[in-house]
Design a protein around this motif. Structure first.
Motif, PDB file in Angstrom:
ATOM      1  N   THR A 159     -23.023   8.334 -35.120  1.00  0.00           N
ATOM      2  CA  THR A 159     -23.336   7.426 -34.002  1.00  0.00           C
ATOM      3  C   THR A 159     -23.278   8.126 -32.646  1.00  0.00           C
ATOM      4  O   THR A 159     -23.640   7.542 -31.634  1.00  0.00           O
ATOM      5  N   THR A 203     -20.120   5.253 -40.302  1.00  0.00           N
ATOM      6  CA  THR A 203     -19.434   4.999 -39.035  1.00  0.00           C
ATOM      7  C   THR A 203     -18.172   4.188 -39.276  1.00  0.00           C
ATOM      8  O   THR A 203     -18.077   3.489 -40.284  1.00  0.00           O
ATOM      9  N   ARG A 238     -12.979  13.176 -33.236  1.00  0.00           N
ATOM     10  CA  ARG A 238     -12.670  12.602 -31.926  1.00  0.00           C
ATOM     11  C   ARG A 238     -13.146  13.566 -30.834  1.00  0.00           C
ATOM     12  O   ARG A 238     -13.001  14.795 -30.967  1.00  0.00           O
ATOM     13  N   GLU A 242      -5.040  13.904 -32.860  1.00  0.00           N
ATOM     14  CA  GLU A 242      -6.227  13.136 -33.260  1.00  0.00           C
ATOM     15  C   GLU A 242      -7.465  14.038 -33.361  1.00  0.00           C
ATOM     16  O   GLU A 242      -8.290  13.867 -34.261  1.00  0.00           O
ATOM     17  N   ARG A 297     -11.020  15.512 -37.685  1.00  0.00           N
ATOM     18  CA  ARG A 297     -11.990  16.437 -38.299  1.00  0.00           C
ATOM     19  C   ARG A 297     -11.578  16.834 -39.710  1.00  0.00           C
ATOM     20  O   ARG A 297     -12.373  16.804 -40.641  1.00  0.00           O
ATOM     21  N   ALA A 313     -20.039  20.148 -39.544  1.00  0.00           N
ATOM     22  CA  ALA A 313     -19.964  20.646 -38.167  1.00  0.00           C
ATOM     23  C   ALA A 313     -18.751  21.548 -38.007  1.00  0.00           C
ATOM     24  O   ALA A 313     -17.728  21.375 -38.660  1.00  0.00           O
ATOM     25  N   SER A 314     -18.903  22.539 -37.150  1.00  0.00           N
ATOM     26  CA  SER A 314     -17.786  23.308 -36.614  1.00  0.00           C
ATOM     27  C   SER A 314     -18.259  23.677 -35.208  1.00  0.00           C
ATOM     28  O   SER A 314     -19.247  23.113 -34.720  1.00  0.00           O
TER      29      SER A 314
HETATM   30  N1  LIG Z   1     -22.070  18.187 -28.621  1.00  0.00           N
HETATM   31  C1  LIG Z   1     -21.759  19.490 -28.598  1.00  0.00           C
HETATM   32  O1  LIG Z   1     -22.092  20.203 -27.639  1.00  0.00           O
HETATM   33  C2  LIG Z   1     -21.015  20.089 -29.772  1.00  0.00           C
HETATM   34  C3  LIG Z   1     -20.884  21.475 -29.841  1.00  0.00           C
HETATM   35  C4  LIG Z   1     -20.196  22.032 -30.918  1.00  0.00           C
HETATM   36  C5  LIG Z   1     -19.646  21.242 -31.892  1.00  0.00           C
HETATM   37  N2  LIG Z   1     -19.784  19.892 -31.796  1.00  0.00           N
HETATM   38  C6  LIG Z   1     -19.164  19.074 -32.849  1.00  0.00           C
HETATM   39  O2  LIG Z   1     -20.187  18.377 -33.523  1.00  0.00           O
HETATM   40  C7  LIG Z   1     -19.764  17.041 -33.844  1.00  0.00           C
HETATM   41  C8  LIG Z   1     -20.768  16.042 -33.270  1.00  0.00           C
HETATM   42  O3  LIG Z   1     -20.846  16.228 -31.861  1.00  0.00           O
HETATM   43  P1  LIG Z   1     -21.289  15.016 -30.910  1.00  0.00           P
HETATM   44  O4  LIG Z   1     -21.518  15.607 -29.568  1.00  0.00           O
HETATM   45  O5  LIG Z   1     -22.354  14.228 -31.559  1.00  0.00           O
HETATM   46  O6  LIG Z   1     -19.919  14.176 -30.883  1.00  0.00           O
HETATM   47  P2  LIG Z   1     -19.710  12.645 -30.482  1.00  0.00           P
HETATM   48  O7  LIG Z   1     -20.832  12.158 -29.655  1.00  0.00           O
HETATM   49  O8  LIG Z   1     -18.322  12.549 -29.922  1.00  0.00           O
HETATM   50  O9  LIG Z   1     -19.750  11.898 -31.908  1.00  0.00           O
HETATM   51  C9  LIG Z   1     -18.795  12.129 -32.887  1.00  0.00           C
HETATM   52  C10 LIG Z   1     -18.671  10.919 -33.794  1.00  0.00           C
HETATM   53  O10 LIG Z   1     -17.459  11.083 -34.555  1.00  0.00           O
HETATM   54  C11 LIG Z   1     -16.907   9.800 -34.844  1.00  0.00           C
HETATM   55  N3  LIG Z   1     -15.474   9.802 -34.529  1.00  0.00           N
HETATM   56  C12 LIG Z   1     -14.879   9.751 -33.318  1.00  0.00           C
HETATM   57  N4  LIG Z   1     -13.546   9.729 -33.437  1.00  0.00           N
HETATM   58  C13 LIG Z   1     -13.294   9.759 -34.773  1.00  0.00           C
HETATM   59  C14 LIG Z   1     -12.112   9.722 -35.551  1.00  0.00           C
HETATM   60  N5  LIG Z   1     -10.896   9.658 -34.971  1.00  0.00           N
HETATM   61  N6  LIG Z   1     -12.233   9.764 -36.907  1.00  0.00           N
HETATM   62  C15 LIG Z   1     -13.451   9.829 -37.507  1.00  0.00           C
HETATM   63  N7  LIG Z   1     -14.608   9.821 -36.815  1.00  0.00           N
HETATM   64  C16 LIG Z   1     -14.523   9.809 -35.467  1.00  0.00           C
HETATM   65  C17 LIG Z   1     -17.612   8.770 -33.980  1.00  0.00           C
HETATM   66  O11 LIG Z   1     -18.362   7.916 -34.838  1.00  0.00           O
HETATM   67  P3  LIG Z   1     -17.916   6.393 -35.159  1.00  0.00           P
HETATM   68  O12 LIG Z   1     -17.154   5.889 -33.969  1.00  0.00           O
HETATM   69  O13 LIG Z   1     -19.212   5.693 -35.339  1.00  0.00           O
HETATM   70  O14 LIG Z   1     -17.119   6.448 -36.412  1.00  0.00           O
HETATM   71  C18 LIG Z   1     -18.532   9.589 -33.074  1.00  0.00           C
HETATM   72  O15 LIG Z   1     -19.771   8.974 -32.885  1.00  0.00           O
HETATM   73  C19 LIG Z   1     -18.358  16.873 -33.266  1.00  0.00           C
HETATM   74  O16 LIG Z   1     -17.415  17.002 -34.294  1.00  0.00           O
HETATM   75  C20 LIG Z   1     -18.230  18.008 -32.261  1.00  0.00           C
HETATM   76  O17 LIG Z   1     -16.912  18.513 -32.146  1.00  0.00           O
HETATM   77  C21 LIG Z   1     -20.452  19.294 -30.773  1.00  0.00           C
END
Ligand SMILES: NC(=O)c1ccc[n+]([C@@H]2O[C@H](COP(=O)([O-])OP(=O)(O)OC[C@H]3O[C@@H](n4cnc5c(N)ncnc54)[C@H](OP(=O)(O)O)[C@@H]3O)[C@@H](O)[C@H]2O)c1
Length: 313
Positions: free
Chosen positions: A13, A34, A83, A96, A101, A125-126
């Motif tokens: 999401t 989700t 998170r 958290e 993760r 993801a990492s």
């Molecule tokens: N965006 C970047 O630049 C980037 C770069 C490197 C790595 N990443 C990694 O890639 C992943 C996706 O990134 P994103 O930018 O799409 O992140 P995001 O917008 O924060 O989305 C992550 C999703 O994880 C779920 N989530 C949140 N807290 C949680 C919890 N306590 N337990 C289980 N699920 C939880 C939520 O879905 P629900 O609330 O619907 O369950 C949320 O929509 C993340 O893990 C992030 O660390 C991102």
């Protein structure tokens, strides 16, 4: 282009999941796992944020296990759950960030083991932040050095949980993704800084900014699916990282803002306390190269920052 596949995105999401799900929804069956109801997702993001054909399924520890059957016969399972790291690293937040993760990965692993038709491909993801603060040389999958600060520790535990899941019939890939640029995510606060005249260099401005365009992330997932030999660890980062100063300069120029006040490290630390975040997110020198992707033939659509920001601003 992916067609006729079943794609399940856990934690889909958020910013990256939204881009992926919408990219594939027209031609594939897309399910998002989700913790929220569809109504709550619509309330948070707006109805039009997700293509209406995407199915939302509630999952997670302590929930009924009905969601597990939705994984049967999945072609691509993508786990993005975690998170947000954009917060101050208090003890509770650290726990958290780590647990969300590691436990989401384990919960998915236990579920996949129960399936008769497990996913053909599982992408977990990492982050490219797993490599050390690098000012001397770039880091890649083979030569990169991994140290021990908190965010590195998170990535290590996250990858360990994934590596410990043994599956005979599922190809597994770890996506060490760099800062992802798209309509959402970190580009939003960066654009706000520029808009309000604060878009100068941050700290010395010499720290490296490794990035990747969200369109490339989606295309790389497609490439992973099509290249059946691909497995293990990949850096998802554009081939030409830039310094923080060049990134801010390019963003200002795309937004037609002539000047941006620089933010010295002490000011960033003070500001971070007020908005409850961490300066590491902007001051760590992330210098990462996509060696494996390039050696194995993936061609980036967005190779340099000028083209990437030009497409987004
Ligand atoms: N965006 C970047 O630049 C980037 C770069 C490197 C790595 N990443 C990694 O890639 C992943 C996706 O990134 P994103 O930018 O799409 O992140 P995001 O917008 O924060 O989305 C992550 C999703 O994880 C779920 N989530 C949140 N807290 C949680 C919890 N306590 N337990 C289980 N699920 C939880 C939520 O879905 P629900 O609330 O619907 O369950 C949320 O929509 C993340 O893990 C992030 O660390 C991102």
């Amino acid at each position: 282009m992916l067609k006729g596949l079943k794609i399940v995105i856990a934690g889909g999401t958020g910013f990256m999941g939204n881009a992926m799900a919408n990219a594939w929804a027209a031609d594939n069956e897309v399910i998002i796992l989700t913790r929220q109801s569809r109504k709550a997702v619509n309330n948070s993001y707006g109805k039009a944020y997700f293509n209406s054909s995407i199915r939302f399924v509630v999952w997670g520890e302590g929930k009924s296990a009905n969601w597990i059957q939705d994984l049967e016969g999945t072609d691509i399972l993508i786990n993005l759950a975690g998170r947000s790291v954009n917060c101050s690293y208090t003890k509770a937040n650290r726990e958290e960030i780590m647990n969300s993760r590691v436990s989401a990965t384990k919960v998915l692993g236990n579920a996949v083991k129960k399936l008769q038709r497990p996913p053909a491909l599982w992408l977990n993801a990492s982050s490219a932040t797993i490599y050390r603060h690098a000012t001397d040389r770039p880091q890649d999958e083979e030569m990169g050095e991994i140290q021990n600060d908190f965010s590195v520790q998170v990535c290590k535990e996250w990858e360990k949980a994934f590596n410990e899941i043994e599956l005979a019939n599922t190809r597994k890939i770890i996506m060490r993704t760099a800062i992802t640029l798209g309509n959402g995510g970190v580009l939003v606060p960066y654009k706000n800084l520029v808009k309000y005249g604060l878009g100068g260099r941050q700290g010395s401005g010499r720290q490296m900014f490794s990035w990747v365009h969200i369109d490339d992330v989606c295309r790389i997932v497609e490439w992973f699916y099509e290249n059946k030999e691909a497995s293990g660890v990949y850096n998802l980062s554009a081939p030409h990282p830039v310094s923080n100063e060049v990134f801010m300069q390019t963003l200002r120029s795309k937004m037609h803002v002539g000047y941006g006040l620089p933010s010295p490290a002490w000011l960033l630390k003070l500001g971070a306390m007020f908005i409850a975040t961490e300066t590491e997110l902007v001051l760590k020198s992330r210098w990462v190269l996509p060696t494996r992707l390039q050696q194995e033939g993936y061609v980036f659509k967005y190779q340099d920052i000028d083209a990437a920001l030009g497409s987004l601003v």
